[in-house]
Write a protein that holds these residues in place. Structure first.
Motif, PDB file in Angstrom:
ATOM      1  N   UNK A  25      -2.657  17.555  50.743  1.00  0.00           N
ATOM      2  CA  UNK A  25      -2.048  18.350  51.804  1.00  0.00           C
ATOM      3  C   UNK A  25      -2.967  18.383  53.026  1.00  0.00           C
ATOM      4  N   UNK A  26      -4.273  18.534  52.806  1.00  0.00           N
ATOM      5  CA  UNK A  26      -5.226  18.537  53.920  1.00  0.00           C
ATOM      6  C   UNK A  26      -5.211  17.197  54.649  1.00  0.00           C
ATOM      7  N   UNK A  27      -5.093  16.099  53.881  1.00  0.00           N
ATOM      8  CA  UNK A  27      -5.030  14.777  54.502  1.00  0.00           C
ATOM      9  C   UNK A  27      -3.761  14.637  55.338  1.00  0.00           C
ATOM     10  N   UNK A  28      -2.646  15.139  54.813  1.00  0.00           N
ATOM     11  CA  UNK A  28      -1.384  15.064  55.559  1.00  0.00           C
ATOM     12  C   UNK A  28      -1.485  15.845  56.861  1.00  0.00           C
ATOM     13  N   UNK A  29      -2.122  17.009  56.814  1.00  0.00           N
ATOM     14  CA  UNK A  29      -2.283  17.798  58.049  1.00  0.00           C
ATOM     15  C   UNK A  29      -3.188  17.062  59.032  1.00  0.00           C
ATOM     16  N   UNK A  30      -4.245  16.428  58.531  1.00  0.00           N
ATOM     17  CA  UNK A  30      -5.131  15.680  59.427  1.00  0.00           C
ATOM     18  C   UNK A  30      -4.380  14.543  60.104  1.00  0.00           C
ATOM     19  N   UNK A  31      -3.523  13.856  59.357  1.00  0.00           N
ATOM     20  CA  UNK A  31      -2.725  12.784  59.953  1.00  0.00           C
ATOM     21  C   UNK A  31      -1.834  13.346  61.057  1.00  0.00           C
ATOM     22  N   UNK A  32      -1.246  14.503  60.821  1.00  0.00           N
ATOM     23  CA  UNK A  32      -0.399  15.126  61.841  1.00  0.00           C
ATOM     24  C   UNK A  32      -1.202  15.467  63.087  1.00  0.00           C
ATOM     25  N   UNK A  33      -2.358  16.095  62.909  1.00  0.00           N
ATOM     26  CA  UNK A  33      -3.190  16.478  64.055  1.00  0.00           C
ATOM     27  C   UNK A  33      -3.667  15.253  64.830  1.00  0.00           C
ATOM     28  N   UNK A  34      -4.147  14.246  64.085  1.00  0.00           N
ATOM     29  CA  UNK A  34      -4.626  13.037  64.751  1.00  0.00           C
ATOM     30  C   UNK A  34      -3.491  12.354  65.501  1.00  0.00           C
ATOM     31  N   UNK A  35      -2.309  12.351  64.903  1.00  0.00           N
ATOM     32  CA  UNK A  35      -1.169  11.741  65.560  1.00  0.00           C
ATOM     33  C   UNK A  35      -0.797  12.450  66.849  1.00  0.00           C
ATOM     34  N   UNK A  36      -0.738  13.766  66.808  1.00  0.00           N
ATOM     35  CA  UNK A  36      -0.412  14.534  68.014  1.00  0.00           C
ATOM     36  C   UNK A  36      -1.488  14.340  69.074  1.00  0.00           C
ATOM     37  N   UNK A  37      -2.747  14.235  68.634  1.00  0.00           N
ATOM     38  CA  UNK A  37      -3.830  14.016  69.595  1.00  0.00           C
ATOM     39  C   UNK A  37      -3.662  12.691  70.324  1.00  0.00           C
ATOM     40  N   UNK A  38      -3.391  11.624  69.579  1.00  0.00           N
ATOM     41  CA  UNK A  38      -3.201  10.321  70.217  1.00  0.00           C
ATOM     42  C   UNK A  38      -1.937  10.304  71.069  1.00  0.00           C
ATOM     43  N   UNK A  39      -0.879  10.906  70.559  1.00  0.00           N
ATOM     44  CA  UNK A  39       0.362  10.967  71.331  1.00  0.00           C
ATOM     45  C   UNK A  39       0.161  11.736  72.631  1.00  0.00           C
ATOM     46  N   UNK A  40      -0.718  12.745  72.582  1.00  0.00           N
ATOM     47  CA  UNK A  40      -0.993  13.525  73.786  1.00  0.00           C
ATOM     48  C   UNK A  40      -1.598  12.697  74.898  1.00  0.00           C
ATOM     49  N   UNK A  41      -2.211  11.561  74.560  1.00  0.00           N
ATOM     50  CA  UNK A  41      -2.777  10.704  75.595  1.00  0.00           C
ATOM     51  C   UNK A  41      -1.735  10.075  76.502  1.00  0.00           C
ATOM     52  N   UNK A  42      -0.452  10.222  76.142  1.00  0.00           N
ATOM     53  CA  UNK A  42       0.613   9.667  76.980  1.00  0.00           C
ATOM     54  C   UNK A  42       0.597  10.256  78.385  1.00  0.00           C
ATOM     55  N   UNK A  43       0.071  11.491  78.526  1.00  0.00           N
ATOM     56  CA  UNK A  43       0.074  12.114  79.854  1.00  0.00           C
ATOM     57  C   UNK A  43      -0.734  11.281  80.859  1.00  0.00           C
ATOM     58  N   UNK A  44      -1.776  10.586  80.377  1.00  0.00           N
ATOM     59  CA  UNK A  44      -2.581   9.756  81.279  1.00  0.00           C
ATOM     60  C   UNK A  44      -1.718   8.648  81.883  1.00  0.00           C
ATOM     61  N   UNK A  45      -0.870   8.043  81.051  1.00  0.00           N
ATOM     62  CA  UNK A  45      -0.011   6.968  81.532  1.00  0.00           C
ATOM     63  C   UNK A  45       1.134   7.495  82.392  1.00  0.00           C
ATOM     64  N   UNK A  46       1.567   8.711  82.114  1.00  0.00           N
ATOM     65  CA  UNK A  46       2.700   9.265  82.850  1.00  0.00           C
ATOM     66  C   UNK A  46       2.288   9.860  84.192  1.00  0.00           C
ATOM     67  N   UNK A  47       1.044  10.313  84.298  1.00  0.00           N
ATOM     68  CA  UNK A  47       0.613  11.029  85.508  1.00  0.00           C
ATOM     69  C   UNK A  47      -0.593  10.359  86.171  1.00  0.00           C
ATOM     70  N   UNK A  48      -1.682  10.213  85.419  1.00  0.00           N
ATOM     71  CA  UNK A  48      -2.945   9.778  86.038  1.00  0.00           C
ATOM     72  C   UNK A  48      -3.018   8.275  86.260  1.00  0.00           C
ATOM     73  N   UNK A  49      -2.433   7.486  85.393  1.00  0.00           N
ATOM     74  CA  UNK A  49      -2.565   6.028  85.445  1.00  0.00           C
ATOM     75  C   UNK A  49      -1.212   5.385  85.179  1.00  0.00           C
ATOM     76  N   UNK A  50      -0.270   5.522  86.114  1.00  0.00           N
ATOM     77  CA  UNK A  50       1.076   4.976  85.878  1.00  0.00           C
ATOM     78  C   UNK A  50       1.075   3.476  85.652  1.00  0.00           C
TER      79      UNK A  50
END
Length: 445
Positions: A25-50
């Motif tokens: 269960x802890x591993x599954x939560x870590x995968x979720x957190x890591x995934x959201x963290x990487x997905x959050x990097x999309x803002x750089x492409x959408x705003x800072x570095x189109x």
């Protein structure tokens, strides 16, 4: 951050759930957190570095995050039933049905739907080369909603006032994703692009956003720690408190590394752009006025900067791992209160004047010890015990008993994950042809 829905235990602990299912269960939560963290990097492409929307590596990072967040949500949904049932193996339809009827399950289904819509909008945004794409703006409400799905099943949900705690945890999640995801995009895609104008402009925007994200993390993280720990004793004596200390130390290390990155850029590159902003005065550099001066830093200097930020990302991954364990543990104040709470007992007749007494220590939900006293019972050959929570349809959870003295059987590290009435079914066997059963009900706080 992630905590207690109706089927979510308020504990991590040991016992059957932890020994067999808890680590998964802890591993599954870590995968979720890591995934959201990487997905959050999309803002750089959408705003800072189109321009980065056309960069294959940058898009791969975002899609990797989306895939991990989706896989993590599915794994959490599947593991939740066996986890709450005391670590019983297998993913049966009964477990899935119970999870689906719970708040925990409904929120995870909502998260998967939001991830699906996010994927569609990102695909449309990648095709839109306009700096201010309407699809980019449409992604923001979805990002906030995804963060809410973490906070709404976390410790914040059971923390008064929830109307304040849930937004604080949501802001914490958003800041983490914007900062960590942005760092990954910068180090893995932006800096290797060797585009001087793009690097300068994008780092200026990232610098300001990173500073804001770090400030939000500091404020919301402090609030979460204070509400969860409550006292110095809880900080020193509980697993939750020790994990909070680990996160604080790692966070300080991240701040120090951020300043190292800033120093490398200023000292080695001769320009005040920062890879990770740690002060509000950080600004993007203007290109050198000397036509003969290089527009970008030498490869060696960029490599040093990249390595520094890579270490930051590695530390951030460790922080996420600590968080994955932390959210499954009882908060410090709760663990300490449970430790100080006295045992509760209840008895039932076994016939012929015999009585069985079940004692739960402490008398609260969580990881407990259980004693079964068979006063007056003449030497049973076998004693079995199973725990059920009928109101939440949890169990039966088998309790492995060991003989501790002539009439008492004991078990330790047993996970009883929710408060309320717990029913214990005891079967006492005295011979191959003689066995008697009894039911004892104990109220846990």
């Amino acid at each position: 951050m992630v905590g207690n829905g109706p089927l979510t235990p308020a504990i991590g602990g040991s016992g059957p759930a932890t020994s067999s299912i808890g680590p998964y269960f802890a591993i599954a939560r870590w995968i979720s957190y890591a995934g959201i963290a990487l997905l959050g990097g999309a803002w750089v492409l959408l705003i800072a570095w189109p321009q980065g929307r056309a960069h294959g590596r940058a898009r791969t990072i975002v899609w990797t995050g989306w895939s991990a967040a989706t896989m993590g949500a599915i794994l959490e949904f599947l593991i939740q039933g066996p986890y709450i049932a005391g670590g019983q193996r297998g993913i049966g339809t009964r477990y899935l049905a119970e999870t689906l009827r719970s708040t925990y399950g409904v929120i995870h289904i909502a998260r998967l739907v939001l991830l699906g819509i996010t994927a569609l909008l990102l695909m449309l945004a990648w095709r839109d080369r306009r700096a201010k794409s309407p699809y980019a703006y449409a992604v923001w409400p979805l990002g906030i909603s995804l963060a809410v799905t973490f906070a709404a099943i976390g410790h914040a949900r059971t923390t008064s006032p929830a109307w304040f705690s849930i937004p604080m945890d949501t802001a914490h999640m958003i800041a983490m994703a914007a900062w960590v995801g942005g760092l990954v995009i910068v180090v893995a895609a932006l800096l290797p692009s060797r585009e001087p104008g793009q690097i300068t402009d994008a780092l200026g925007v990232f610098s300001r956003t990173a500073f804001t994200a770090v400030a939000v993390l500091a404020v919301t993280g402090s609030y979460a720690a204070l509400r969860g720990i409550g006292s110095w004793a809880a900080l020193e004596r509980t697993e939750y408190g020790l994990l909070v200390v680990v996160k604080i130390v790692l966070f300080i290390g991240l701040i120090a590394l951020g300043n190292v990155s800033r120093g490398i850029v200023r000292r080695r590159l001769g320009r005040p752009v920062v890879a990770y902003a740690m002060n509000s005065t950080a600004t993007a550099a203007t290109p050198p006025q000397d036509d003969k001066a290089p527009d970008v830093a030498p490869s060696r200097d960029l490599e040093r900067l990249r390595r520094s930020v890579l270490v930051e990302i590695a530390l951030a991954a460790v922080v996420l791992a600590a968080t994955s364990v932390l959210v499954g543990d009882p908060r410090g104040r709760e663990a300490l209160a449970a430790e100080r709470r006295g045992p509760v007992s209840a008895s039932a007749p076994l016939g012929n004047g015999r009585v069985v007494t079940v004692t739960v220590k402490p008398g609260s939900h969580g990881v407990v010890g259980i004693d079964v006293d068979l006063a007056g019972e003449p030497g049973p050959t076998r004693v079995t015990l199973a725990a059920t929570q009928p109101d939440r349809h949890i169990g039966p959870i088998p309790v492995p008993l060991r003989l501790s003295d002539n009439t008492t059987y004991s078990a330790t590290g047993i996970s009883l994950p929710v408060a309320g009435r717990w029913s214990f079914q005891i079967v006492v066997t005295t011979s191959a042809f003689d066995a008697v059963s009894a039911q004892v009900v104990v109220q846990l706080s």
